[in-house]
Enzyme design. Sequence first.
Site, PDB file in Angstrom:
ATOM      1  N   GLU A  84       0.811  -1.226   0.000  1.00  0.00           N
ATOM      2  CA  GLU A  84       0.000   0.000   0.000  1.00  0.00           C
ATOM      3  C   GLU A  84       0.843   1.275   0.000  1.00  0.00           C
ATOM      4  O   GLU A  84       0.595   2.204   0.772  1.00  0.00           O
ATOM      5  CB  GLU A  84      -0.953   0.000   1.202  1.00  0.00           C
ATOM      6  CG  GLU A  84      -1.958  -1.145   1.164  1.00  0.00           C
ATOM      7  CD  GLU A  84      -2.977  -1.112   2.289  1.00  0.00           C
ATOM      8  OE1 GLU A  84      -2.675  -0.556   3.363  1.00  0.00           O
ATOM      9  OE2 GLU A  84      -4.077  -1.650   2.086  1.00  0.00           O
ATOM     10  N   ASP A  97      -8.780  -8.505   5.291  1.00  0.00           N
ATOM     11  CA  ASP A  97      -8.409  -7.325   6.061  1.00  0.00           C
ATOM     12  C   ASP A  97      -9.373  -7.119   7.219  1.00  0.00           C
ATOM     13  O   ASP A  97     -10.230  -6.243   7.144  1.00  0.00           O
ATOM     14  CB  ASP A  97      -8.423  -6.101   5.132  1.00  0.00           C
ATOM     15  CG  ASP A  97      -7.757  -4.901   5.772  1.00  0.00           C
ATOM     16  OD1 ASP A  97      -7.143  -5.063   6.843  1.00  0.00           O
ATOM     17  OD2 ASP A  97      -7.852  -3.796   5.204  1.00  0.00           O
ATOM     18  N   GLU A 144     -12.186  -1.150  12.726  1.00  0.00           N
ATOM     19  CA  GLU A 144     -12.274  -0.519  11.409  1.00  0.00           C
ATOM     20  C   GLU A 144     -13.465  -1.011  10.583  1.00  0.00           C
ATOM     21  O   GLU A 144     -14.208  -0.214  10.017  1.00  0.00           O
ATOM     22  CB  GLU A 144     -10.969  -0.787  10.639  1.00  0.00           C
ATOM     23  CG  GLU A 144     -10.992  -0.279   9.218  1.00  0.00           C
ATOM     24  CD  GLU A 144      -9.671  -0.533   8.492  1.00  0.00           C
ATOM     25  OE1 GLU A 144      -8.729  -1.055   9.123  1.00  0.00           O
ATOM     26  OE2 GLU A 144      -9.588  -0.198   7.304  1.00  0.00           O
TER      27      GLU A 144
HETATM   28  C1  BDP Z   1      -6.125  -1.746   6.460  1.00  0.00           C
HETATM   29  C2  BDP Z   1      -6.382  -0.321   6.732  1.00  0.00           C
HETATM   30  C3  BDP Z   1      -5.232   0.576   6.454  1.00  0.00           C
HETATM   31  C4  BDP Z   1      -3.967  -0.021   7.019  1.00  0.00           C
HETATM   32  C5  BDP Z   1      -3.738  -1.383   6.442  1.00  0.00           C
HETATM   33  C6  BDP Z   1      -2.573  -2.113   7.101  1.00  0.00           C
HETATM   34  O1  BDP Z   1      -7.512   0.079   5.984  1.00  0.00           O
HETATM   35  O2  BDP Z   1      -5.530   1.825   7.006  1.00  0.00           O
HETATM   36  O3  BDP Z   1      -2.885   0.795   6.775  1.00  0.00           O
HETATM   37  O4  BDP Z   1      -4.841  -2.192   6.639  1.00  0.00           O
HETATM   38  O5  BDP Z   1      -2.841  -3.009   7.894  1.00  0.00           O
HETATM   39  O6  BDP Z   1      -6.871  -2.432   7.420  1.00  0.00           O
HETATM   40  O7  BDP Z   1      -1.435  -1.819   6.831  1.00  0.00           O
END
Ligand code: BDP
Length: 663
Positions: A293, A365, A393
Amino acid sequence: EDGYEFWLRYRLEADTARRNEYIQYCGGEVVAPESFKAGAAYLELKRALPAILGKAFQANNAKAGSIYVGGRNAHPAIASLVGAGELAGVGEEGFVLRTGAWEGRPATIIAANSTRGILYGTFALLRTLQLGGSLQGLHVVDAPKMRHRFANHWDNPVRGSIERGYGGKSIFDWNALPKKVDSRLNDWARMLASMRLNAVVVNNVNTAKNGLEGWRLLTPEFLPKLAALAGVLRPYGVKLYISVNFFSPSIVGSLDTADPADARVRAWWKNKAAEIYKVIPDFGGFLVKADSEGEPGPLKYKRTHAEGANMLAEALAPHGGYVYWRAFVYNAKGDRTPQAYNQFKPLDGKFAKNVFLQVKNGPVDFQVREPISTLFGAMPRTDLAVEFQITQEYTGQDRHVCFLGQMWSDVLRFPLKGEKNDARMWNTTDAIAGVMNINDSRNWTGHLLAQANTYAFGRLAWNPETSPDEIASDWVRLTFGRDPVVVKTIVSILRDSWPAYENYTSPFGIGMLCDRGKHIDPAPASRGSVHRADAKGFGTNRTAAKGSGYAGQFSEPWRSRYEKLGTCPEELLLFFHHVPYTHKLKNGTTVIQAFYDRHNEGVATARDFTERWKALNKLIDKERYEHVRKKLSEQAGHAEKWRQSINDYFEKRSGIPDAGGGS
Ligand code: BDP
């Protein structure tokens, strides 16, 4: 009562007989080595005992029994009441907490092999007292099942915001540190220790994305600030870790590369590690999100994740530090679920000794329901850490009560080789991390009932076999007192909250139907690639035969079970299979009707929470009563919004109306 005290509320024991018993056993002196009297456990006893035992409590009360603290050498009372083998058996962090008689009087013993063990034993004693448990015949021998137990904060140092944080801003005021250490930080450290967590990461895994500046923690300006935080944590037995940016040699330093094969880069990390350990001798190490990401990583230089992680490990090893390397790596183009396994499984055995691969509990996730990650059990020559998300989240944030204890327990106790085999998922890991839900709101979590998740994480990290119901019940009694109606009502809400949330948002494992930004509102139309709804059916095919292959990564019996429609657990039906809307479930209902029904049921339960809560009017304090009442009423409204949005959408896609007609 504003929730600030967490579960560490020390109130007068109302039952006089019980109080007298407590005074008999532990109302006297605290007999301990001088070093103990300078430590955190002693402070906690001094804070708690007078509050729980009340006026009749006097230190050095000649008739009352003493508390003896330390190893077997510390006092003959300990040597006599705790066996050498017994104490050796609890290892470095465990403890023996027992009562007995010494010199003709009742006595309480807290014995351990380390300061940390004593601290945990002390909190265990206090929990017994807070819960009103009897001290007669008390004999607890306890030790952790997981060695490294982490709180992961996703706080952004410069902005004070929190990635996926709800209800408040970061508790860390980096501008004020190191000069001013907010007293709140001490309470945070107490809370961590009371949960027996022994490590903490203080900043977001995203260190550079969208202008975030977490990478700055490695600059000379921040080292004294980190040292101050380590100073707060140290007495509580908690090690400080930070998230670092893989490109630090060129962002923090002035190199033109971060290639792990470059000698200058390796030297840079070694020097940086030495610089840190100079000011924080017990520094824990680094957590790294790399090639994920937008966070940079070794792949840019055509090096593997193992090469990247090992370079950092090499820098930390001389100081006893660890690298936690995250496995949350995916390419947005295809189905993400099989990707982490494909990337990391070939690297099994290639990671240095002081590297842990940190794996999210599931492959997507932190959804309300997913199968477990296939990496568990698949990397026998690699140390794994499991990562859970305490901050909700995808499970209602600070607006919905959604107690996750049962979900985490199911993951930790997952029978990797089938129910007949003893192997549990948690046997494959020696480290556990929870993404924290802590912020600077007065009650720390925004929604007071979300503290139950913070608490549950700690209990399960220590012992993954603990029953979620027991955890919920302990949390309620510690937080709201022991009135049976209060306990029964709140425990029932906690217990039903995860199934309810799953029902009105995402039953049968269909997955992320939320909006793409904040992840809180329903947005099924934008999630076509998740639910794959067409005119005839819905769900994602993840079989080995015809789908993205996630099912095929499991070992038996799960591989075959998930692969075949007939044996796939219905709770994950739409996660693994694309089925016609008219596919019949085991009970004869079509899946689409069951899908509507579950949304309707979920809303009904959420509404019922507001009714159940009313029973507590006057049984608990007004402040907390009102706070939760408002939250639950908002939740009921939002659940309805979910139901409508999802059911409407699928009625249109399928052309099949909801015959149950939820209201
Ligand atoms: C997701 C989130 C994001 C995090 C990412 C992570 O949406 O904000 O940065 O995972 O775990 O759950 O790195």
